[in-house]
Write an enzyme that holds these catalytic residues in place. Structure first.
Site, mmCIF file in Angstrom:
data_model
loop_
_atom_site.group_PDB
_atom_site.id
_atom_site.type_symbol
_atom_site.label_atom_id
_atom_site.label_comp_id
_atom_site.label_asym_id
_atom_site.label_seq_id
_atom_site.Cartn_x
_atom_site.Cartn_y
_atom_site.Cartn_z
ATOM 1 N N LYS A 58 9.584 41.490 40.304
ATOM 2 C CA LYS A 58 9.852 42.931 40.229
ATOM 3 C C LYS A 58 8.513 43.979 40.957
ATOM 4 O O LYS A 58 8.686 44.799 41.605
ATOM 5 C CB LYS A 58 10.022 43.298 38.746
ATOM 6 C CG LYS A 58 8.863 43.183 37.935
ATOM 7 C CD LYS A 58 9.575 42.561 36.619
ATOM 8 C CE LYS A 58 8.145 42.118 35.809
ATOM 9 N NZ LYS A 58 8.837 41.192 34.950
ATOM 10 N N LYS B 14 10.827 48.041 37.348
ATOM 11 C CA LYS B 14 12.115 47.745 37.477
ATOM 12 C C LYS B 14 12.973 49.031 37.858
ATOM 13 O O LYS B 14 13.868 49.127 38.667
ATOM 14 C CB LYS B 14 12.465 47.440 36.000
ATOM 15 C CG LYS B 14 12.058 46.014 35.779
ATOM 16 C CD LYS B 14 12.253 45.509 34.503
ATOM 17 C CE LYS B 14 11.828 44.104 34.233
ATOM 18 N NZ LYS B 14 11.769 43.847 32.734
#
Lengths: 431, 431
Positions: free
Chosen positions: B107, B207
């Site tokens: 991420k 995220k």
């Protein structure tokens, strides 16, 4: 080799058809960006040609003949949104045979004619997509087939019928009886004039058949799915459920063991701290359990023109992208062999039983003996209301895990006990 | 043209790497059925070559040099699971430049180097997939990019960090303070020894940057995401939240208007009857709102070796299928122009404020006046505990919608009132 324009024909200008046309006509630039082509609505089959005005569809696109879609070489994709088994099934067959890609929201046709239609699509090298057939706009088919591909799926617990979930929510929250909640749902447009397919669990069984077939790789037709509706439930069942820490939902359940599958739709007591117990109103939620991913839940609007058109358009876009890449994603046939659907009599679960019995000592001993004779052990008994005038009392029994067949036999025998006036209801319990 | 065998190289044999290898070695037939090829693990980069025993990986697959993956012509797909920004970013660059398809769960790299990596993949005509980078095994990237393609997404409300959600759940349920709950989470392996990236909201910001970029088609890097962690929360905030009908969650929020985007991670009061309020423990849930589909929620395990490997393998399978169809799905670059991220000072929401004030008449009038001067109106005030020995009282103020900048200025001024001992906390409220 990219096509400048991809032609679309549509049959079925009802609620979902109208929603789909609205997106096709309303978001042309976004759809072109996603696909690389103009998605052009070429033809709409509709008997009521006055419908075009309100929907802003040019009158010359209207036809009353489905064959006009089949014979138009500029139509690449046919969207079937008329619903019901016939003539939708024949229309889809004809479309595939004419090498048209097909997008449908038809759960009845897909669940009943699964392998025939998929084989036909494969034979003619065209796509057949049906994301909208289950869960409205909730992405399910694609996630099951693609994102969860590494998983062995062991179970599905799904609220897939908004009408019944609305009715059950009203019964739970307002304490209303079934008939009242149904009438309310009809007035709000959440239930049809003839609500039988929804309230009897038939609609949910179609959807479960589709999900279970994809999840387990074994074709499961709706006739293999046990289904029982919600009309036997009474306001008092919800009161007692709540006291015991449960909610009542109409669940579509599919479970897999090594060589058998359970597939059933019926009302279920579920612990009220389960997320599915909190899914209220017309919303749907699908809980799927995979060996890698564990528990996954998909939640959203399972019906309605906008939400369902979201799934229909996604299928159209996917086919258009494939056309432009020169490769068609053919539908996958079920691959797993040797698993059969377990008869309902063989399932095991826990049970809630409500009965009217004589209000005198020794009654419970008699009932427990009958249950015990069938290897059913009681986890709790609660005596609810007693009526001095009739000398009757209402009792609620919760059992431990037992086999359906044994429970049915035991209930039959219990019913014949002199001290038992009536078995008022019984509901399966999943925990 | 189908390949009999597709070669895979892996770097990063940690928890997720181990989980991925387990599936690759454990389900070869199923993977071959899904892809049409044997997926063969060719090489694993790992310094600790003793690891192979426990994982059942043939010793000769181990190498300590990443370049061995780049230079092996039999490796088609490289899986990057080492995590962190460097050298993972350089590894992914090298892999793409060597025309290897890449699957990553990273991420940090994806959110920070989004367009550079996507452009590089497109330039070399290879796939770059990262489903596992957000929400572990929960399908998100593919549903956002494919199933929801017809939607204009207006908002995302997401619980995407299991560590903080576990801590907040413990604080809410057990009444523990932050430090105690954190220690507990560390003992159970839900929090790392250095938990700062989780508890400060940094992980959630990575995220959110990924999800918002995909949902809105505008590149949003983590430095554009406001983030605030959970360490300021106290047990009493949870008690008061509950009394007021709210839960406290660390939410990653992204909202779109016509020309601006909000992107922020911070603790939030949400009404306790919202489904997100019921998401407990290490589970994740992502609520996305689309113009067609309405509200959708995806719920599941956001971390852990099995769940995350489910997503990694799905990406590998997808690439393998593409290889065999002779068409590669290139990653999509953000396409929407002209939208900027709104500064945090410009957002508008409701606020919870807790403060210690002098326990005497007229205090509330003074505070209300300061808030009123900044156009902040109070929806309710509750006086909580009073301490006779110090002559202080704790009060909780809930405001109507107000602008962040005004609230910050008002709190600053309130703090300087003689009757205000301390502004103990303030939390934003979404309803």
């Amino acid at each position: 080799m990219r096509k400048n324009s991809i032609g679309i024909g549509l049959t079925g200008l009802g609620v979902i058809g109208g929603g789909t046309v609205k997106v096709l006509l309303g978001k042309p630039e976004a759809l072109a960006r996603s696909t690389g082509s103009q998605l052009v609505l070429k033809r709409v089959v509709e008997i009521d040609t006055t419908k075009h005005g309100a929907m802003g569809i040019p009158r010359n696109l209207f036809t009353t003949k489905f064959s006009d879609l089949l014979n138009d070489p500029d139509i690449d994709i046919i969207i079937e949104l008329i619903g019901g088994e016939h003539p939708a099934f024949e229309y889809i067959q004809d479309a595939l045979t004419h090498s048209k890609h097909v997008v449908t929201a038809n759960k009845e046709v897909m669940s009943k004619h699964w392998s025939e239609l998929l084989s036909l699509a494969r034979k003619h090298n065209v796509a057949l997509r049906y994301e909208a057939s289950v869960g409205g706009g909730i992405p399910l088919i694609a996630p099951f087939q693609e994102d969860l591909i590494a998983n062995d799926i062991s179970a599905i617990y799904a609220i897939v019928n908004g009408t019944t979930n609305y009715i059950l929510t009203q019964m739970a929250k307002e304490g209303t009886d079934f008939a009242v909640a149904l009438k309310q749902a009809q007035e709000l447009g959440y239930a049809e004039a003839d609500p039988s397919k929804d309230i009897d669990g038939v609609d949910a069984a179609y959807k479960l058949a589709i999900l279970a077939t994809i999840a387990f790789g074994t074709e499961i037709t709706p006739d293999k799915v046990y289904n029982e509706g919600i009309s036997r439930l009474q306001a008092r069942d919800f009161r007692y459920a709540k006291e015991l820490g449960y909610a009542i939902k109409l669940l579509a359940i599919a479970k897999r063991t090594d060589n058998s599958i359970e597939a059933r739709v019926h009302p279920v007591f579920i612990p009220e701290d389960f997320l599915l117990a909190k899914v209220d109103g017309v919303y749907n939620a699908i809980d799927v359990e995979g060996d890698l991913v564990g528990k996954l839940i998909f939640y959203g609007q399972g019906a309605g023109p906008s939400a369902t058109s979201s799934a229909v358009i996604a299928d159209i876009v996917s086919i258009a992208q494939d056309i432009n890449r020169g490769t068609i994603t053919l539908p996958k046939l079920p691959s797993a062999k040797g698993r059969t659907v377990k008869p309902m009599s063989e399932i095991e679960t826990r049970y809630y039983m409500r009965m009217n019995v004589a209000d005198k000592p020794g009654v419970l001993a008699q009932i427990s003996r009958v249950l015990g004779d069938h290897n059913i052990s009681i986890s709790s008994v609660i005596q609810k209301e007693r009526d001095p005038s009739t000398q009757l009392a209402e009792i609620v029994i919760m059992t431990h895990r037992a086999r359906e067949k044994a429970v049915q036999q035991a209930l039959e025998e219990t019913q014949h006990l002199a001290v038992v006036k009536e078995i008022s209801n019984f509901v399966r319990v999943e925990a």
